[in-house]
Design a protein around this motif. Structure first.
Motif, PDB file in Angstrom:
ATOM      1  N   PHE A 137      -4.406  13.828   5.459  1.00 25.74           N
ATOM      2  CA  PHE A 137      -4.568  12.384   5.668  1.00 25.74           C
ATOM      3  C   PHE A 137      -3.922  11.947   6.987  1.00 25.74           C
ATOM      4  O   PHE A 137      -2.757  12.285   7.264  1.00 25.74           O
ATOM      5  CB  PHE A 137      -3.950  11.658   4.473  1.00 25.74           C
ATOM      6  N   TYR A 168      -0.139  10.717   7.956  1.00 24.84           N
ATOM      7  CA  TYR A 168       1.076  11.554   8.021  1.00 24.84           C
ATOM      8  C   TYR A 168       1.518  11.789   9.469  1.00 24.84           C
ATOM      9  O   TYR A 168       2.675  11.524   9.803  1.00 24.84           O
ATOM     10  CB  TYR A 168       0.898  12.904   7.294  1.00 24.84           C
ATOM     11  N   ARG A 219      -3.123  -4.514  -1.026  1.00 23.36           N
ATOM     12  CA  ARG A 219      -2.060  -3.679  -0.455  1.00 23.36           C
ATOM     13  C   ARG A 219      -0.878  -3.495  -1.423  1.00 23.36           C
ATOM     14  O   ARG A 219       0.174  -4.120  -1.259  1.00 23.36           O
ATOM     15  CB  ARG A 219      -1.553  -4.238   0.896  1.00 23.36           C
ATOM     16  N   LEU A 256       4.707   5.771   2.671  1.00 25.58           N
ATOM     17  CA  LEU A 256       4.708   6.963   3.538  1.00 25.58           C
ATOM     18  C   LEU A 256       5.552   6.701   4.786  1.00 25.58           C
ATOM     19  O   LEU A 256       6.330   7.550   5.225  1.00 25.58           O
ATOM     20  CB  LEU A 256       3.273   7.329   3.951  1.00 25.58           C
ATOM     21  N   THR A 316      -1.324   4.640  -5.719  1.00 31.00           N
ATOM     22  CA  THR A 316      -1.795   3.394  -5.114  1.00 31.00           C
ATOM     23  C   THR A 316      -2.671   2.584  -6.062  1.00 31.00           C
ATOM     24  O   THR A 316      -3.297   3.145  -6.970  1.00 31.00           O
ATOM     25  CB  THR A 316      -2.585   3.694  -3.819  1.00 31.00           C
ATOM     26  N   ALA A 375      -1.376  16.099   0.100  1.00 31.98           N
ATOM     27  CA  ALA A 375      -2.282  15.134  -0.535  1.00 31.98           C
ATOM     28  C   ALA A 375      -3.098  15.890  -1.574  1.00 31.98           C
ATOM     29  O   ALA A 375      -3.776  16.860  -1.235  1.00 31.98           O
ATOM     30  CB  ALA A 375      -3.201  14.513   0.513  1.00 31.98           C
ATOM     31  N   GLY A 433       0.854  -1.187   0.000  1.00 29.61           N
ATOM     32  CA  GLY A 433       0.000   0.000   0.000  1.00 29.61           C
ATOM     33  C   GLY A 433       0.887   1.233   0.000  1.00 29.61           C
ATOM     34  O   GLY A 433       2.071   1.154   0.351  1.00 29.61           O
ATOM     35  N   SER A 434       0.318   2.372  -0.414  1.00 28.46           N
ATOM     36  CA  SER A 434       1.145   3.591  -0.383  1.00 28.46           C
ATOM     37  C   SER A 434       1.384   4.017   1.062  1.00 28.46           C
ATOM     38  O   SER A 434       2.344   4.746   1.352  1.00 28.46           O
ATOM     39  CB  SER A 434       0.520   4.714  -1.212  1.00 28.46           C
ATOM     40  N   ASN A 435       0.555   3.538   1.980  1.00 25.50           N
ATOM     41  CA  ASN A 435       0.781   3.780   3.410  1.00 25.50           C
ATOM     42  C   ASN A 435       2.181   3.303   3.813  1.00 25.50           C
ATOM     43  O   ASN A 435       2.909   3.997   4.526  1.00 25.50           O
ATOM     44  CB  ASN A 435      -0.298   3.002   4.184  1.00 25.50           C
ATOM     45  N   ASN A 486      -7.514  13.590   1.489  1.00 27.83           N
ATOM     46  CA  ASN A 486      -8.501  12.781   2.196  1.00 27.83           C
ATOM     47  C   ASN A 486      -8.387  13.182   3.668  1.00 27.83           C
ATOM     48  O   ASN A 486      -7.267  13.172   4.189  1.00 27.83           O
ATOM     49  CB  ASN A 486      -8.149  11.303   1.998  1.00 27.83           C
ATOM     50  N   SER A 539      -5.040   0.898  -4.564  1.00 29.71           N
ATOM     51  CA  SER A 539      -6.176   0.668  -3.662  1.00 29.71           C
ATOM     52  C   SER A 539      -7.459   1.351  -4.106  1.00 29.71           C
ATOM     53  O   SER A 539      -8.538   0.959  -3.680  1.00 29.71           O
ATOM     54  CB  SER A 539      -5.846   1.189  -2.261  1.00 29.71           C
ATOM     55  N   LYS A 540      -7.354   2.393  -4.883  1.00 31.47           N
ATOM     56  CA  LYS A 540      -8.535   3.210  -5.179  1.00 31.47           C
ATOM     57  C   LYS A 540      -9.080   2.867  -6.571  1.00 31.47           C
ATOM     58  O   LYS A 540      -9.855   1.952  -6.712  1.00 31.47           O
ATOM     59  CB  LYS A 540      -8.187   4.693  -5.027  1.00 31.47           C
ATOM     60  N   ALA A 600      -2.941   9.588  -4.249  1.00 28.61           N
ATOM     61  CA  ALA A 600      -3.707   8.342  -4.113  1.00 28.61           C
ATOM     62  C   ALA A 600      -4.973   8.343  -4.989  1.00 28.61           C
ATOM     63  O   ALA A 600      -5.426   7.293  -5.434  1.00 28.61           O
ATOM     64  CB  ALA A 600      -4.083   8.111  -2.651  1.00 28.61           C
ATOM     65  N   TYR A 601      -5.513   9.546  -5.236  1.00 32.54           N
ATOM     66  CA  TYR A 601      -6.782   9.644  -6.000  1.00 32.54           C
ATOM     67  C   TYR A 601      -6.550  10.273  -7.373  1.00 32.54           C
ATOM     68  O   TYR A 601      -7.489  10.789  -7.980  1.00 32.54           O
ATOM     69  CB  TYR A 601      -7.805  10.473  -5.200  1.00 32.54           C
ATOM     70  N   ASP A 647       1.198  13.172  -2.433  1.00 38.39           N
ATOM     71  CA  ASP A 647       0.386  11.964  -2.341  1.00 38.39           C
ATOM     72  C   ASP A 647      -0.767  12.051  -3.342  1.00 38.39           C
ATOM     73  O   ASP A 647      -1.708  12.824  -3.160  1.00 38.39           O
ATOM     74  CB  ASP A 647      -0.124  11.868  -0.887  1.00 38.39           C
TER      75      ASP A 647
HETATM   76  C1  LIG Z   1      -4.556  10.437   0.677  1.00 38.73           C
HETATM   77  C2  LIG Z   1      -4.273   8.994   0.890  1.00 38.73           C
HETATM   78  N1  LIG Z   1      -3.013   8.570   0.789  1.00 38.73           N
HETATM   79  C3  LIG Z   1      -2.686   7.293   0.977  1.00 38.73           C
HETATM   80  C4  LIG Z   1      -3.638   6.347   1.288  1.00 38.73           C
HETATM   81  C5  LIG Z   1      -3.179   4.967   1.572  1.00 38.73           C
HETATM   82  O1  LIG Z   1      -3.694   4.065   0.700  1.00 38.73           O
HETATM   83  P1  LIG Z   1      -3.044   2.626   0.509  1.00 38.73           P
HETATM   84  O2  LIG Z   1      -2.130   2.354   1.652  1.00 38.73           O
HETATM   85  O3  LIG Z   1      -4.202   1.693   0.473  1.00 38.73           O
HETATM   86  O4  LIG Z   1      -2.290   2.697  -0.790  1.00 38.73           O
HETATM   87  C6  LIG Z   1      -4.974   6.728   1.400  1.00 38.73           C
HETATM   88  C7  LIG Z   1      -6.009   5.754   1.768  1.00 38.73           C
HETATM   89  O5  LIG Z   1      -7.114   6.041   2.113  1.00 38.73           O
HETATM   90  C8  LIG Z   1      -5.293   8.092   1.195  1.00 38.73           C
HETATM   91  O6  LIG Z   1      -6.547   8.521   1.317  1.00 38.73           O
END
Ligand SMILES: Cc1ncc(COP(=O)(O)O)c(C=O)c1O
Length: 372
Positions: free
Chosen positions: A124, A127, A245, A103, A234, A173, A98-100, A177, A236-237, A206-207, A204
C-alpha cells in the motif's frame, strides 16, 4: 539581497521535497466536468457501493446541530463499542482520521532519521509516504516472483531478511492493496514470531471483513502473544464510510499510549464518531455488502479469465487485472464509457489495472465495456 523567494516550497526538508505524493482515484465530478457525461460509475477507490447503514446516517444527522462543540477527543463511546465487539480493552484502541492517520501516527511515534521500516515491493502506497516523511529509511523487500500463486504479494521470508538492528516497523497489508494478495494464517504467525522484539509489526487489516472463508487471520487474536503487534482496521471499506474518515489500531496499551501522544487531540470528528459507532452495530448491513463483494470477486475474476484477462487472487473488494501493454489505453477507453478504474503505474505496475467490485449491475457494465 532580496527577501522574496519565488519557490518557498523548496525550503521543505529533503525527505519531504523528494516524496512522491499519493495518487487518489479520479473523482466522479472530475470526469463529469471533463467529458460532460453523467451516469458515471467509480470502481477506483475500493469503496463500498452499498454505502453506510441507515442507522449510521441517522446517528450522523443527529450530531449536526452540535457541530459547534468540539468532539469527544477520547472517542469514549466508539472505543467502548469497539472494545466490546473486538474483545479488547479501551486502552488498546487508537482512533484515527481513517486508518491512514493511524499509519502516520505509527511512523511518527516509532521512526526517525537513521531508523528503518520494511515493506513489500507493491505494498500500500501510504507506507513509503508515512515512512519517508519522518526521515527514516524505507526498505523494500522484493515481492513473490512470477510463477508463485501469490505473484506480486508479500514474500515474508524476504521481509524477514530485510529486518536489521535499525528496523523499528514492518508493514504488512493482509490482504494487500493494490494486489489483493494475502498471506495465510500459519505463515503469518511464524513470521511475526520470528520478528525481533525491537520491531513493531503493523498488520493492516483494512479489508479484513472481506475474507469470505479465505485463510485470513484475525490479527487481534494474537495481540496477547505478540506485544509488538499493531492491528489496523477501518470503517472506510466494508462499513461504507470512506468519506467520514474513521479507522483505528488495536495494540498493546503501551503502544496505544505512544500513538496518543502524537495524535491530534480532536483527530476524529463528532459526526464520524457517531456514524462509526452506529455502523458497528448494524452487522446485517455489513454482512450483506460483504456477501455481494465476495461472490462478485469470484464471478468477475472468472469472466475476466474467460476473456483472456488474468487477475491476481484477491481477498479484498477489488481485483488487480493484468491488462497488458496497452493498460493505459484501456483505462482511457473505460473512462470514455463513464467507468473509472484505477491505473497502478505509480506502483510500477504499468500493465495492471485495479478494479473495485461494485454492485452486480456496475460489475456487469464494467465487464461489457471490457469485452467490447
Ligand atoms: C491496505 C490499506 N490500508 C489502509 C487504507 C486506508 O484507509 P482509510 O484511511 O480510509 O482507513 C487503505 C485504503 O485504501 C488500504 O487499502
Amino acid at each position: 539581497m532580496s527577501s522574496s523567494n519565488s519557490d518557498p516550497g523548496q525550503l521543505a526538508v529533503d525527505n519531504v521535497r523528494t516524496l512522491a505524493p499519493y495518487v487518489p482515484g479520479k473523482p466522479i465530478e472530475e470526469l463529469e466536468r471533463e467529458l460532460g457525461i453523467t451516469g458515471i460509475i467509480k470502481l477506483a477507490s475500493n469503496e463500498n457501493p452499498f454505502g453506510p447503514s441507515p442507522n449510521a446516517l441517522a446517528a450522523m444527522h443527529a450530531t449536526l446541530s452540535d457541530a459547534w462543540l468540539y468532539p469527544d477527543g477520547s472517542g469514549y463511546v466508539l472505543k467502548q463499542k469497539l472494545a466490546a465487539t473486538l474483545g479488547v480493552t479501551v486502552e488498546q484502541i487508537t482512533l484515527g482520521n481513517g486508518s491512514n492517520d493511524v499509519l502516520v501516527l505509527l511512523a511518527e511515534a516509532f521512526l526517525k532519521p537513521g531508523l528503518e521500516a520494511v515493506y513489500s515491493r507493491y505494498a500500500f502506497a501510504v507506507y513509503p509516504i508515512a515512512v519517508q516523511a519522518t526521515g527514516a529509511t524505507g526498505v523494500i523487500a522484493e515481492a513473490l516472483p512470477a510463477g508463485s500463486p501469490m505473484h506480486l504479494g508479500h514474500d515474508l521470508d524476504a521481509m524477514r531478511r530485510a529486518i536489521t538492528d535499525r528496523t523499528r516497523v514492518v508493514f504488512i497489508a493482509n490482504p494487500n492493496n493494490p494486489t489483493g494478495t494475502y498471506v495465510g494464517a500459519h505463515e503469518l504467525h511464524a513470521f511475526i514470531k520470528s520478528v525481533p522484539g525491537h520491531v513493531i509489526v503493523a498488520l493492516d487489516e483494512a479489508y479484513y471483513e472481506y475474507a469470505g472463508g479465505l485463510d485470513i487471520q484475525n490479527g487481534i487474536q494474537w495481540l496477547d502473544e505478540f506485544p509488538n503487534l499493531v492491528v489496523l482496521r477501518t470503517f472506510s471499506k466494508a462499513y461504507g464510510l470512506a468519506g467520514l474518515r474513521v479507522g483505528y489500531a488495536v495494540s498493546h496499551p503501551s503502544v496505544a499510549g505512544m500513538l496518543n501522544r502524537v495524535r491530534q487531540a480532536f483527530n476524529v470528528s463528532s459526526v464520524a464518531l457517531a456514524g462509526a459507532a452506529a455502523a458497528l452495530e448494524d452487522v446485517a448491513h455489513v454482512a450483506a455488502a460483504v456477501k455481494v463483494a465476495v461472490a462478485e470477486r469470484v464471478r468477475v475474476a472468472e469472466r475476466l479469465h474467460t476473456m483472456g484477462t488474468p487477475c491476481l487472487p484477491s481477498a479484498g473488494n477489488f481485483l488487480l487485472l493484468h491488462a497488458g501493454a496497452n493498460a493505459r489505453e484501456k483505462f482511457d477507453a473505460l473512462l470514455r464509457k463513464g467507468i473509472i478504474v484505477r491505473p497502478v503505474a505509480n506502483y510500477q505496475l504499468p500493465e495492471h489495472l485495479r478494479v473495485t467490485l461494485g454492485t452486480v449491475e456496475q460489475n456487469d457494465r464494467f465487464l461489457s465495456a471490457w469485452e467490447a
